[in-house]
Design a protein around this motif. Structure first.
Motif, PDB file in Angstrom:
ATOM      1  N   ILE A 120     -19.906  50.411 130.996  1.00 60.93           N
ATOM      2  CA  ILE A 120     -18.510  50.411 131.456  1.00 60.93           C
ATOM      3  C   ILE A 120     -17.857  49.070 131.159  1.00 60.93           C
ATOM      4  CG2 ILE A 120     -17.042  50.481 133.521  1.00 60.93           C
ATOM      5  CD1 ILE A 120     -19.010  52.604 134.623  1.00 60.93           C
ATOM      6  N   TYR A 121     -18.586  47.963 131.376  1.00 61.06           N
ATOM      7  CA  TYR A 121     -18.047  46.642 131.086  1.00 61.06           C
ATOM      8  C   TYR A 121     -17.719  46.494 129.606  1.00 61.06           C
ATOM      9  CZ  TYR A 121     -17.811  41.673 130.267  1.00 61.06           C
ATOM     10  OH  TYR A 121     -17.418  40.435 129.848  1.00 61.06           O
ATOM     11  N   ILE A 122     -18.625  46.919 128.727  1.00 60.75           N
ATOM     12  CA  ILE A 122     -18.385  46.824 127.286  1.00 60.75           C
ATOM     13  C   ILE A 122     -17.201  47.695 126.885  1.00 60.75           C
ATOM     14  CG2 ILE A 122     -19.363  47.348 125.011  1.00 60.75           C
ATOM     15  CD1 ILE A 122     -22.107  46.607 126.231  1.00 60.75           C
ATOM     16  N   TRP A 123     -17.111  48.879 127.457  1.00 62.16           N
ATOM     17  CA  TRP A 123     -16.005  49.783 127.154  1.00 62.16           C
ATOM     18  C   TRP A 123     -14.672  49.175 127.589  1.00 62.16           C
ATOM     19  CZ3 TRP A 123     -12.902  52.759 130.583  1.00 62.16           C
ATOM     20  CH2 TRP A 123     -12.096  53.692 129.964  1.00 62.16           C
ATOM     21  N   LEU A 124     -14.626  48.627 128.808  1.00 61.92           N
ATOM     22  CA  LEU A 124     -13.392  47.994 129.288  1.00 61.92           C
ATOM     23  C   LEU A 124     -13.025  46.776 128.461  1.00 61.92           C
ATOM     24  CD1 LEU A 124     -13.755  48.252 133.157  1.00 61.92           C
ATOM     25  CD2 LEU A 124     -12.099  49.414 131.716  1.00 61.92           C
TER      26      LEU A 124
ATOM     27  N   LYS B  52     -11.311  47.975 125.428  1.00 63.44           N
ATOM     28  CA  LYS B  52      -9.956  48.447 125.721  1.00 63.44           C
ATOM     29  C   LYS B  52      -8.992  47.284 125.935  1.00 63.44           C
ATOM     30  CE  LYS B  52     -10.368  52.858 125.603  1.00 63.44           C
ATOM     31  NZ  LYS B  52      -9.687  53.635 124.589  1.00 63.44           N
ATOM     32  N   VAL B  53      -9.426  46.263 126.660  1.00 63.86           N
ATOM     33  CA  VAL B  53      -8.560  45.126 126.941  1.00 63.86           C
ATOM     34  C   VAL B  53      -8.278  44.342 125.661  1.00 63.86           C
ATOM     35  CG1 VAL B  53      -8.464  42.887 128.131  1.00 63.86           C
ATOM     36  CG2 VAL B  53      -9.218  44.922 129.356  1.00 63.86           C
ATOM     37  N   LYS B  54      -9.295  44.097 124.853  1.00 66.66           N
ATOM     38  CA  LYS B  54      -9.148  43.325 123.615  1.00 66.66           C
ATOM     39  C   LYS B  54      -8.668  44.183 122.450  1.00 66.66           C
ATOM     40  CE  LYS B  54     -10.654  39.328 125.015  1.00 66.66           C
ATOM     41  NZ  LYS B  54      -9.975  38.081 124.871  1.00 66.66           N
ATOM     42  N   LYS B  55      -8.588  45.498 122.662  1.00 68.01           N
ATOM     43  CA  LYS B  55      -8.203  46.465 121.625  1.00 68.01           C
ATOM     44  C   LYS B  55      -9.097  46.331 120.393  1.00 68.01           C
ATOM     45  CE  LYS B  55      -3.657  47.066 123.327  1.00 68.01           C
ATOM     46  NZ  LYS B  55      -2.277  46.891 123.279  1.00 68.01           N
ATOM     47  N   GLU B  56     -10.395  46.295 120.675  1.00 68.06           N
ATOM     48  CA  GLU B  56     -11.404  46.224 119.623  1.00 68.06           C
ATOM     49  C   GLU B  56     -12.308  47.450 119.707  1.00 68.06           C
ATOM     50  OE1 GLU B  56     -13.651  42.656 119.998  1.00 68.06           O
ATOM     51  OE2 GLU B  56     -11.930  41.355 119.681  1.00 68.06           O
TER      52      GLU B  56
ATOM     53  N   ILE C  12     -19.369  49.251 120.717  1.00 65.00           N
ATOM     54  CA  ILE C  12     -20.412  50.277 120.705  1.00 65.00           C
ATOM     55  C   ILE C  12     -20.202  51.305 121.814  1.00 65.00           C
ATOM     56  CG2 ILE C  12     -22.053  49.056 122.168  1.00 65.00           C
ATOM     57  CD1 ILE C  12     -24.195  50.015 120.083  1.00 65.00           C
ATOM     58  N   ALA C  13     -19.440  50.939 122.831  1.00 65.25           N
ATOM     59  CA  ALA C  13     -19.185  51.845 123.949  1.00 65.25           C
ATOM     60  C   ALA C  13     -17.905  52.661 123.754  1.00 65.25           C
ATOM     61  CB  ALA C  13     -19.087  51.051 125.243  1.00 65.25           C
ATOM     62  N   SER C  14     -17.245  52.516 122.617  1.00 65.04           N
ATOM     63  CA  SER C  14     -16.021  53.276 122.367  1.00 65.04           C
ATOM     64  C   SER C  14     -16.335  54.764 122.287  1.00 65.04           C
ATOM     65  CB  SER C  14     -15.376  52.817 121.066  1.00 65.04           C
ATOM     66  OG  SER C  14     -15.005  51.468 121.154  1.00 65.04           O
ATOM     67  N   MET C  15     -15.376  55.561 122.696  1.00 68.31           N
ATOM     68  CA  MET C  15     -15.592  57.005 122.723  1.00 68.31           C
ATOM     69  C   MET C  15     -15.596  57.633 121.327  1.00 68.31           C
ATOM     70  SD  MET C  15     -15.999  57.825 125.790  1.00 68.31           S
ATOM     71  CE  MET C  15     -15.681  57.304 127.437  1.00 68.31           C
TER      72      MET C  15
END
Length: 85
Positions: free
Chosen positions: A55-59, A62-66, A69-72
């Protein structure tokens, strides 16, 4: 995030998970008052920590718009994602 920072974070996670696995195994073998609650806590941490890290990597992505590996969108690269935004 710098490459060195990512490597340090990855090693810390690997070490933490390894210690959790060892602690869970040791607590399962020992029998003392309160060991059942400690065993449940170790199991919860063993399952919960990787989920929280994902969840941390995904967030972070999202915040950095990068693309992380956790992207959907598993099959898209970072450049393809930027073109769509």
């Amino acid at each position: 995030m710098k490459k060195k920072t990512k490597q340090i974070a990855a090693w810390l996670c690997i070490i933490t998970l390894s210690l959790l696995y060892i602690a869970t195994f040791v607590v399962a073998l020992l029998d003392f008052p309160g060991s059942d609650a400690l065993f449940r806590a170790c199991l919860a941490a063993t399952v919960g920590l990787p989920i929280l890290l994902w969840i941390y990597i995904w967030l972070y992505g999202k915040v950095k718009k990068e693309h992380t590996i956790a992207s959907m969108d598993i099959f898209q690269t970072g450049q393809e994602q930027r073109k769509e935004d």
